[in-house]
Design an enzyme around this catalytic site. Structure first.
Site, PDB file in Angstrom:
ATOM      1  N   SER A  46      41.769  37.269  30.561  1.00 39.43           N
ATOM      2  CA  SER A  46      41.856  36.350  29.430  1.00 39.43           C
ATOM      3  C   SER A  46      43.302  36.155  28.983  1.00 39.43           C
ATOM      4  O   SER A  46      43.692  35.057  28.592  1.00 39.43           O
ATOM      5  CB  SER A  46      40.985  36.828  28.261  1.00 39.43           C
ATOM      6  OG  SER A  46      41.366  38.122  27.846  1.00 39.43           O
ATOM      7  N   GLU A  47      44.129  37.227  29.043  1.00 38.56           N
ATOM      8  CA  GLU A  47      45.552  37.078  28.753  1.00 38.56           C
ATOM      9  C   GLU A  47      46.404  37.964  29.642  1.00 38.56           C
ATOM     10  O   GLU A  47      46.008  39.087  29.994  1.00 38.56           O
ATOM     11  CB  GLU A  47      45.879  37.419  27.288  1.00 38.56           C
ATOM     12  CG  GLU A  47      45.793  36.254  26.332  1.00 38.56           C
ATOM     13  CD  GLU A  47      44.377  36.018  25.861  1.00 38.56           C
ATOM     14  OE1 GLU A  47      44.084  34.888  25.411  1.00 38.56           O
ATOM     15  OE2 GLU A  47      43.566  36.948  25.951  1.00 38.56           O
ATOM     16  N   THR A  48      47.566  37.417  30.002  1.00 34.90           N
ATOM     17  CA  THR A  48      48.653  38.182  30.607  1.00 34.90           C
ATOM     18  C   THR A  48      49.833  38.118  29.658  1.00 34.90           C
ATOM     19  O   THR A  48      50.229  37.034  29.223  1.00 34.90           O
ATOM     20  CB  THR A  48      49.039  37.614  31.982  1.00 34.90           C
ATOM     21  OG1 THR A  48      47.937  37.762  32.889  1.00 34.90           O
ATOM     22  CG2 THR A  48      50.241  38.345  32.553  1.00 34.90           C
ATOM     23  N   HIS A  75      44.725  41.607  21.539  1.00 38.56           N
ATOM     24  CA  HIS A  75      44.508  42.705  22.473  1.00 38.56           C
ATOM     25  C   HIS A  75      45.660  42.835  23.465  1.00 38.56           C
ATOM     26  O   HIS A  75      46.025  43.944  23.866  1.00 38.56           O
ATOM     27  CB  HIS A  75      43.160  42.544  23.199  1.00 38.56           C
ATOM     28  CG  HIS A  75      43.180  41.638  24.373  1.00 38.56           C
ATOM     29  ND1 HIS A  75      43.134  40.266  24.252  1.00 38.56           N
ATOM     30  CD2 HIS A  75      43.242  41.904  25.706  1.00 38.56           C
ATOM     31  CE1 HIS A  75      43.154  39.737  25.462  1.00 38.56           C
ATOM     32  NE2 HIS A  75      43.216  40.695  26.357  1.00 38.56           N
TER      33      HIS A  75
END
Length: 261
Positions: A46-48, A75
């Site tokens: 979902s995120e880097t 997060h």
């Protein structure tokens, strides 16, 4: 061939395979936006998070979904702070991240990491039909900040929503938060951002910048235990301190590796 370190960290949990996984990529200098977006798409999390050290405890931080750069991510910030404290600078207990949302501070107290994020209180909003179709049920109230906040009566409703991501993609906000009062915690939530390539996010720190002001008004208190009801699940400890929301949780490393580009 250049090699770049990468860590995958499960945030808002003390156990692998729970919480929300984020990739953290420490850099000596910024890569091109195109390259960072390609890495985020390749990771398909979902995120880097990409982080560059400035001086002392100060770092620059940016977040990318598989499709786009975003202005705030909880997060992945927690995961990046964990990497800083655990691998990059073990002598410090506070880190300051320079981001598109201003300076975000994370402090370490044992295994607990506490982030200070900007409060984003939602404004009352007329309920869009695409939101009703996207959630499969009409909420009793809707608010808008960065995201839509849809309020329901019970935890069971949150667990049993019949999501239509194609309808949610029609909405003009980044994502959709759904929430209700919890049975064993103060409140529960789920988060969806299909336009950004995230059908459902496991645990969403930034959503609590809008959730906490709402529940402060409803529950008449300033400190909360929250649970995000994704399949992986995550527990957050939250505190309203006025213009900022303090969000605390644990993290655990899952993977260390290198990127070859």
């Amino acid at each position: 061939m250049p090699m770049i370190p990468i860590y995958q960290v499960d945030a808002f949990t003390s156990e692998p395979f729970k919480g929300n996984p984020a990739a953290v990529v420490p850099l000596e200098n910024w890569l091109s936006d195109e390259m960072m977006q390609q890495i985020a798409a390749e990771n398909n999390l979902s995120e880097t998070a990409f982080v560059v050290h400035q001086q002392n405890e100060e770092y620059e931080l940016r977040w990318f979904t598989p499709k786009t750069e975003i202005d705030l991510c909880g997060h992945a910030t927690l995961a990046t702070a964990f990497v800083v404290f655990q691998y990059l600078n073990r002598s410090i207990t506070q880190v300051k991240f320079h981001t598109k949302s201003g300076i975000l501070t994370v402090t370490k107290n044992g295994s607990l990491l506490t982030m200070s994020f900007p409060s984003r209180e939602g404004q009352p909003w007329e309920i869009p039909e695409a939101l009703v179709k996207g959630l499969g049920k009409r909420p009793k109230e809707v608010y808008v900040a960065r995201d839509y906040l849809a309020v329901f009566d019970t935890e069971e409703e949150i667990r049993n929503l019949n999501i239509n991501v194609e309808e949610l993609k029609k909405l003009d906000a980044f994502g959709v938060i759904v929430t209700a009062k919890g049975k064993e915690v103060d409140f529960v939530s789920r988060f969806f951002a299909p336009k950004a390539g995230i059908d459902e996010d496991p645990v969403t720190g930034s959503a609590h910048c809008t959730l906490v002001p709402y529940w402060k008004r409803v529950l008449k208190k300033g400190e909360f235990t929250a649970l995000q009801l994704s399949s992986r699940g995550g527990k957050l400890l939250c505190k309203d301190v006025g213009d900022e929301i303090q969000i605390s949780g644990e993290a655990v490393v899952y993977l260390e590796g290198k990127i070859f580009i």
